[in-house]
Design a protein around this motif. Sequence first.
Motif, PDB file in Angstrom:
ATOM      1  N   UNK A   1       9.289  18.279  10.231  1.00  0.00           N
ATOM      2  CA  UNK A   1       9.085  18.462  11.446  1.00  0.00           C
ATOM      3  C   UNK A   1       9.327  17.018  12.463  1.00  0.00           C
ATOM      4  N   UNK A   2       9.485  16.035  11.535  1.00  0.00           N
ATOM      5  CA  UNK A   2      10.319  14.824  12.300  1.00  0.00           C
ATOM      6  C   UNK A   2       8.946  14.080  12.611  1.00  0.00           C
ATOM      7  N   UNK A   3       8.712  13.130  13.831  1.00  0.00           N
ATOM      8  CA  UNK A   3      10.082  12.980  14.537  1.00  0.00           C
ATOM      9  C   UNK A   3      11.149  12.276  14.176  1.00  0.00           C
ATOM     10  N   UNK A   4      10.914  11.555  13.122  1.00  0.00           N
ATOM     11  CA  UNK A   4      12.062  10.977  12.301  1.00  0.00           C
ATOM     12  C   UNK A   4      12.951  11.817  11.425  1.00  0.00           C
ATOM     13  N   UNK A   5      13.912  11.263  10.835  1.00  0.00           N
ATOM     14  CA  UNK A   5      14.646  11.857   9.745  1.00  0.00           C
ATOM     15  C   UNK A   5      13.982  12.335   8.613  1.00  0.00           C
ATOM     16  N   UNK A   6      14.003  13.628   8.062  1.00  0.00           N
ATOM     17  CA  UNK A   6      13.292  14.145   6.935  1.00  0.00           C
ATOM     18  C   UNK A   6      13.345  13.106   5.698  1.00  0.00           C
ATOM     19  N   UNK A   7      12.439  12.616   5.099  1.00  0.00           N
ATOM     20  CA  UNK A   7      12.714  11.753   3.844  1.00  0.00           C
ATOM     21  C   UNK A   7      12.525  10.173   4.166  1.00  0.00           C
ATOM     22  N   UNK A   8      12.952   9.803   5.435  1.00  0.00           N
ATOM     23  CA  UNK A   8      12.920   8.351   5.757  1.00  0.00           C
ATOM     24  C   UNK A   8      11.589   7.807   5.846  1.00  0.00           C
ATOM     25  N   UNK A   9      11.426   6.430   5.773  1.00  0.00           N
ATOM     26  CA  UNK A   9      10.151   6.019   5.768  1.00  0.00           C
ATOM     27  C   UNK A   9       9.536   6.098   7.311  1.00  0.00           C
TER      28      UNK A   9
ATOM     29  N   UNK B   1       0.982  -1.143  -0.017  1.00  0.00           N
ATOM     30  CA  UNK B   1      -0.127   0.170   0.034  1.00  0.00           C
ATOM     31  C   UNK B   1       0.924   1.353  -0.078  1.00  0.00           C
ATOM     32  N   UNK B   2       0.368   2.283   0.739  1.00  0.00           N
ATOM     33  CA  UNK B   2       1.000   3.538   0.775  1.00  0.00           C
ATOM     34  C   UNK B   2       2.372   3.608   1.851  1.00  0.00           C
ATOM     35  N   UNK B   3       3.317   4.212   1.281  1.00  0.00           N
ATOM     36  CA  UNK B   3       4.418   4.446   2.171  1.00  0.00           C
ATOM     37  C   UNK B   3       4.452   6.199   2.540  1.00  0.00           C
ATOM     38  N   UNK B   4       4.650   6.433   3.641  1.00  0.00           N
ATOM     39  CA  UNK B   4       4.623   7.932   3.880  1.00  0.00           C
ATOM     40  C   UNK B   4       6.057   8.025   4.599  1.00  0.00           C
ATOM     41  N   UNK B   5       6.279   9.177   4.581  1.00  0.00           N
ATOM     42  CA  UNK B   5       7.592   9.492   4.858  1.00  0.00           C
ATOM     43  C   UNK B   5       7.646  10.737   5.976  1.00  0.00           C
ATOM     44  N   UNK B   6       8.809  10.838   6.947  1.00  0.00           N
ATOM     45  CA  UNK B   6       8.909  11.976   7.757  1.00  0.00           C
ATOM     46  C   UNK B   6       9.195  13.042   7.008  1.00  0.00           C
ATOM     47  N   UNK B   7       8.566  14.424   7.498  1.00  0.00           N
ATOM     48  CA  UNK B   7       8.776  15.564   6.977  1.00  0.00           C
ATOM     49  C   UNK B   7       9.914  16.199   7.879  1.00  0.00           C
TER      50      UNK B   7
END
Length: 161
Positions: free
Chosen positions: A39-47, A31-37
Amino acid sequence: MQKITPFLWFDTEAEEAMNFYVSVFKNAKAGKVTRYGDSGPGPAGKVMTASFELNGVPFTALNGGPQFKFNEAISFVVHCQDQAEVDELWEKLSEGGEQRPCAWLKDKFGISWQIVPTVMIEMLSEPDPAKSKRVMEAMLQMTKIDIATLKRAMKASPLPA
């Protein structure tokens, strides 16, 4: 929409897990994969999350960090129609994981699964307590369930007293 969706917390393997499970189950789709932006809390661009469906059941995987690990308190039961399905799922899901007693295994991500032939449930529900006891005793000696062995146990003559 299903009201309850299993939500699985991974450290960083959400997308890898989604791809693995979709490759294991025949009736599955990514399905859909969303990524951190920013504002986090994970590194921007990471799944952040990956959604997928297995046999009509939606799942969501989250890359939430190393704080929580899977354990046997929660498992997924897969009801199999025949030995071929048991064998295929057992081999694929246990690769890189652990094979455990009585139809249980842990996959390479630490998630617990029970690979159960539906005929085993029927045999364990047998009205003749001697037959169901022999099936249970045989099952307790197994890791991966062998339907033919269970059937032999069910048909076996009881030992004389």
